[in-house]
Design a protein around this motif. Structure first.
Motif, PDB file in Angstrom:
ATOM      1  N   MET A 296       0.862  -1.189   0.000  1.00 18.48           N
ATOM      2  CA  MET A 296       0.000   0.000   0.000  1.00 18.48           C
ATOM      3  C   MET A 296       0.898   1.238   0.000  1.00 18.48           C
ATOM      4  O   MET A 296       2.102   1.127   0.200  1.00 18.48           O
ATOM      5  N   ASP A 297       0.292   2.404  -0.216  1.00 17.95           N
ATOM      6  CA  ASP A 297       1.092   3.632  -0.246  1.00 17.95           C
ATOM      7  C   ASP A 297       1.853   3.823   1.062  1.00 17.95           C
ATOM      8  O   ASP A 297       2.996   4.249   1.084  1.00 17.95           O
ATOM      9  N   LYS A 298       1.159   3.511   2.136  1.00 18.70           N
ATOM     10  CA  LYS A 298       1.748   3.717   3.453  1.00 18.70           C
ATOM     11  C   LYS A 298       3.055   2.917   3.626  1.00 18.70           C
ATOM     12  O   LYS A 298       4.009   3.385   4.252  1.00 18.70           O
ATOM     13  N   CYS A 299       3.069   1.713   3.037  1.00 12.68           N
ATOM     14  CA  CYS A 299       4.228   0.831   3.207  1.00 12.68           C
ATOM     15  C   CYS A 299       5.486   1.456   2.632  1.00 12.68           C
ATOM     16  O   CYS A 299       6.583   1.249   3.120  1.00 12.68           O
ATOM     17  N   LYS A 300       5.296   2.202   1.528  1.00 13.55           N
ATOM     18  CA  LYS A 300       6.466   2.782   0.867  1.00 13.55           C
ATOM     19  C   LYS A 300       6.968   4.006   1.618  1.00 13.55           C
ATOM     20  O   LYS A 300       8.122   4.399   1.474  1.00 13.55           O
ATOM     21  N   ALA A 301       6.087   4.612   2.391  1.00 11.51           N
ATOM     22  CA  ALA A 301       6.448   5.866   3.045  1.00 11.51           C
ATOM     23  C   ALA A 301       7.008   5.648   4.441  1.00 11.51           C
ATOM     24  O   ALA A 301       7.940   6.333   4.867  1.00 11.51           O
ATOM     25  N   GLU A 302       6.449   4.700   5.156  1.00  9.41           N
ATOM     26  CA  GLU A 302       6.741   4.625   6.580  1.00  9.41           C
ATOM     27  C   GLU A 302       7.043   3.194   6.992  1.00  9.41           C
ATOM     28  O   GLU A 302       6.351   2.263   6.592  1.00  9.41           O
ATOM     29  N   SER A 303       8.053   3.026   7.810  1.00  9.63           N
ATOM     30  CA  SER A 303       8.404   1.701   8.272  1.00  9.63           C
ATOM     31  C   SER A 303       7.378   1.220   9.293  1.00  9.63           C
ATOM     32  O   SER A 303       7.076   1.932  10.249  1.00  9.63           O
ATOM     33  N   PRO A 305       5.624  -0.550  12.479  1.00 12.96           N
ATOM     34  CA  PRO A 305       6.103  -0.919  13.818  1.00 12.96           C
ATOM     35  C   PRO A 305       5.854  -2.402  14.075  1.00 12.96           C
ATOM     36  O   PRO A 305       5.100  -3.053  13.358  1.00 12.96           O
ATOM     37  N   VAL A 306       6.500  -2.936  15.096  1.00 13.60           N
ATOM     38  CA  VAL A 306       6.239  -4.311  15.490  1.00 13.60           C
ATOM     39  C   VAL A 306       4.994  -4.307  16.365  1.00 13.60           C
ATOM     40  O   VAL A 306       4.919  -3.554  17.335  1.00 13.60           O
ATOM     41  N   ILE A 307       4.008  -5.103  16.011  1.00 16.02           N
ATOM     42  CA  ILE A 307       2.818  -5.163  16.859  1.00 16.02           C
ATOM     43  C   ILE A 307       2.558  -6.604  17.285  1.00 16.02           C
ATOM     44  O   ILE A 307       2.924  -7.548  16.578  1.00 16.02           O
ATOM     45  N   GLU A 308       1.945  -6.736  18.432  1.00 20.35           N
ATOM     46  CA  GLU A 308       1.599  -8.061  18.919  1.00 20.35           C
ATOM     47  C   GLU A 308       0.154  -8.340  18.548  1.00 20.35           C
ATOM     48  O   GLU A 308      -0.754  -7.630  18.953  1.00 20.35           O
ATOM     49  N   TRP A 318       2.071  -3.298   7.962  1.00 17.98           N
ATOM     50  CA  TRP A 318       0.967  -2.334   8.029  1.00 17.98           C
ATOM     51  C   TRP A 318      -0.388  -2.991   7.802  1.00 17.98           C
ATOM     52  O   TRP A 318      -1.420  -2.422   8.141  1.00 17.98           O
ATOM     53  N   LEU A 319      -0.410  -4.179   7.203  1.00 14.94           N
ATOM     54  CA  LEU A 319      -1.685  -4.844   6.955  1.00 14.94           C
ATOM     55  C   LEU A 319      -2.444  -5.104   8.258  1.00 14.94           C
ATOM     56  O   LEU A 319      -3.665  -5.242   8.259  1.00 14.94           O
ATOM     57  N   HIS A 320      -1.713  -5.188   9.326  1.00 12.18           N
ATOM     58  CA  HIS A 320      -2.352  -5.521  10.586  1.00 12.18           C
ATOM     59  C   HIS A 320      -2.536  -4.319  11.482  1.00 12.18           C
ATOM     60  O   HIS A 320      -2.660  -4.442  12.700  1.00 12.18           O
ATOM     61  N   GLY A 321      -2.514  -3.142  10.849  1.00  9.97           N
ATOM     62  CA  GLY A 321      -2.819  -1.927  11.588  1.00  9.97           C
ATOM     63  C   GLY A 321      -1.752  -1.580  12.589  1.00  9.97           C
ATOM     64  O   GLY A 321      -0.656  -2.138  12.590  1.00  9.97           O
ATOM     65  N   GLU A 322      -2.077  -0.660  13.459  1.00 17.13           N
ATOM     66  CA  GLU A 322      -1.064  -0.193  14.388  1.00 17.13           C
ATOM     67  C   GLU A 322      -1.148  -0.892  15.723  1.00 17.13           C
ATOM     68  O   GLU A 322      -0.178  -0.971  16.457  1.00 17.13           O
TER      69      GLU A 322
END
Lengths: 334, 330
Positions: A296-303, A305-308, A318-322
């Motif tokens: 997605m666009d967001k993936c190219k712009a921003e690294s 985070p690690v989420i549980e 990013w597919l799994h939100g923040e």
């Protein structure tokens, strides 16, 4: 909650080359409990080997541990003196490598090298060391251990050499064994023997293992916990059953899908498009973005985070939100 | 199936002199390929599988004539390659190409992609400059290389891309037969399947015939029609891939299959059958059946008499005194 034997916390190992800084290991965290097998999976350039070498403090110039901590039984290995580290290596921490022949000294006999580490770390006399050495060779399934003890490394087959390496690594009863692609150089029937041997030894000695491999078949066979690395980062981490059943990162899924299955017949094999980029060629944002089918666009712009997203199941995507939207799916965790 | 085979190999042997010592009193030979026979039809893919030292790569090298065989015949389109005069053999070579395992050492680092792919075309065909470039670009497109890579050097590429260059070079002359010598074993997992898919696509589109050599069954499974399993210089089993996977008759094939780790933790086989022991020293192979020291089904006869390679079922060849049937398998 059982105490971890090894805790790696936000580890950063960078290589300061003439062309720039390479973050070979970038913010990697994981823990290994006693008697547990933790596998790090990844392809070339993923940082899996550098992670294991960092734990052993075997990073050479221009590489440096740039941040984070490595806690082994409460002590931070990043800070302790080299002398202390040398005492730990071979004693509490042992390592076996992919190419057994390059790790054995060609001009000394097997016994000579085996006894050296026993005498160095266990303060045994020569006679006792020989006895322990031969016992260890028998334990790792070497027939005619008496004779092999006096042979030179080149006289042994690859599988036998790797058995000798394992005997050497385990001779001082280490708490943690780091195995870096221990069966990659071996034939498949010999690989199966070595994997079984490692399993038996875990049971007998209660050794914890950090297993570095690119082979998901080996992971499925051996591991309790799995860490998937890409471009120096952990992209997913879970227990082995969850990881294979519900991979959440597109890279993990791609890896699983492109591993050949013996009883599956297909016209076309699944694969991941593109290739692993060179050290300076990773994209901004998510490092997997340019090979990801869900980009997605967001993936190219921003690294990301690690989420549980479940108990002990973390993912960097990013597919799994923040905050981990699909927590309800984690009911399969026990 | 009255169609003439494209390639027929009869009783092929290759031994290497490994005599050591100053006086060389006793001669020692290593039989890398020991009495191998098979046929390959046009458009067919034959997989050759075996562990290190089984002679699979030597077999491939013999067919492209990188080694001189000790005995036996290699017939290509009915003509014996071994009897051909040098000039005719040179021309024949355009029909038989090879893709090597290591894409790092099989490409000349001082040559650009264009020159690497163009080399066979320059050697065998008289093309104008424009035709040559057009041909090379077409080949690059076929193997999925971006045309902007034309003037780059091999070191600028990843393993998978280099292997694509090697494949483009191999198909440049539209050969009839390609020997693929472990073309994916040096590559990363995610790249292996890309290259296997590419090889299969090219085989279909260009109606190529492959001899596909690999050390593991998973790699040959996708592309092969039939598979031959080698052990210590001999073919021990040869049949269609379906039969080989579903109904292996040689205990070694069974052992190879059960040794493959399954990428599914719920299928961990704690007590699966493992082959014991190591591959024997090929200079001093065991008497009788070469596999008997590791075989779980061996009987007295196995250590004395070498089993014949015979057709036990239609199209299913095995060299074993006690071939596994459906009844004595788990």
């Amino acid at each position: 909650m059982e105490h971890a034997l090894l805790t790696v916390n936000r580890l950063k190992t960078y290589f300061y080359t003439e062309d720039g800084v390479v973050p070979a290991v970038d913010d990697v965290s994981f823990a290994i409990k006693k008697g547990e097998v933790v596998a790090i999976v990844g392809e070339s350039g993923s940082g899996k080997s550098v992670t294991s070498l960092s734990v052993m403090r075997l990073i050479e110039n221009p590489g440096k541990i740039a941040g984070g901590e490595i806690l082994f039984e409460g002590r931070n290995l990043v800070d302790i003196s080299l002398k202390k580290m040398r005492e730990l290596r071979g004693n509490q921490l042992a390592m076996i490598f992919q190419e057994p022949l390059t790790s054995l000294n060609p001009v000394f006999t097997i016994g000579n090298q085996l006894a050296e580490s026993i005498r160095l770390h266990q303060k045994k006399n020569k006679k006792e060391a020989i006895k322990i050495g031969i016992e260890m060779l028998e334990k790792v399934g070497i027939a005619r251990a008496n004779q092999v003890y006096d042979q030179y490394p080149h006289a042994l087959s690859g599988g036998m050499q790797q058995r000798v390496m394992i005997a050497m690594a385990l001779s001082c009863n280490p708490k943690l064994l780091i195995a870096d692609e221990p069966t990659t150089a071996l034939d498949v029937t010999i690989q199966a023997q070595i994997l079984r041997l490692m399993k038996d030894l875990i049971e007998e000695f209660g050794t914890s293992i950090l297993l570095i491999t690119h082979d998901l078949g080996v992971v499925a066979e051996m591991a309790d916990q799995v860490i998937v690395m890409y471009g120096g980062q952990v992209v997913e981490q879970a227990d082995v059953f969850t990881l294979f059943k519900e991979p959440k990162h597109p890279y993990t899924k791609g890896l699983i899908d492109s591993t050949p299955k013996i009883h599956e017949w297909k016209e076309e094999l699944n694969s991941i498009p593109g290739t692993v980029p060179g050290p300076f060629e990773f994209p901004e944002g998510c490092k997997f973005a340019d090979r990801c089918p869900f980009v997605m666009d967001k993936c190219k712009a921003e690294s990301p985070p690690v989420i549980e997203i479940g108990k002990g199941h973390v993912v960097r995507c990013w597919l799994h939100g923040e905050k981990g939207l699909k927590l309800n799916e984690s009911k399969s965790f026990t | 199936m009255s169609q003439n085979p494209l390639l027929e190999v009869r009783g092929l042997k290759k031994s290497f002199d490994v005599t050591k010592g100053f006086l060389k009193k006793e001669k020692h030979y290593l039989y890398a390929v020991n009495d191998v026979s098979f046929t390959l039809k046009k458009g067919e893919v034959l997989g050759i599988v075996g562990e290190s030292g089984c002679g699979k790569s030597t077999l491939g090298n013999l067919i492209v004539h990188l080694h001189e065989p000790t005995a036996g015949e290699i017939l290509f389109e009915g003509i014996s390659l071994l009897d051909l005069p040098a000039e005719q053999l040179r021309r024949r070579r355009a029909d038989i190409q090879i893709i090597f395992q290591d894409p790092f050492s099989s490409l000349n680092p001082r040559k650009r992609v264009f020159d690497i792919i163009a080399e066979p075309l320059r050697t065998h065909l008289a093309l104008s400059k424009a035709e040559l470039k057009q041909d090379v670009l077409h080949l690059m497109e076929l193997v999925g290389l971006n045309r902007s890579y034309l003037y780059r050097y091999p070191h600028e590429f990843s393993g998978g891309q280099r292997q694509r260059v090697g494949i483009a070079r191999a198909i440049a002359l539209r050969p009839k037969l390609i020997i693929c010598d472990e073309p994916v074993s040096a590559l990363d997992v995610s790249i292996q399947s890309q290259i296997l898919n590419l090889l299969k696509k090219l085989q279909k589109e260009l109606q190529l015939t492959y001899l596909f050599i690999a050390h593991g069954l998973p790699a040959v499974k996708h592309v092969s029609d039939r598979i031959a399993v080698m052990y210590l210089g001999k073919i021990v089993e040869l049949t269609t891939k379906e039969k080989l996977f579903m109904n292996p008759m040689h205990p070694y094939t069974e052992g190879l299959l059960s040794a493959i780790p399954i990428p599914d933790p719920t299928e961990r086989k704690e007590q699966r059958k493992l082959l014991e022991g190591d591959i024997p020293d090929p200079v001093n192979p065991p008497a009788g059946c070469k596999f008997h020291p590791r075989c779980p089904y061996k009987t007295e006869i196995c250590s004395r008499i070498e089993p014949e390679f015979t057709e036990k079922e239609v199209g299913h060849f095995v060299a074993c005194h006690h071939p596994l049937g459906k009844e004595n398998k788990e």
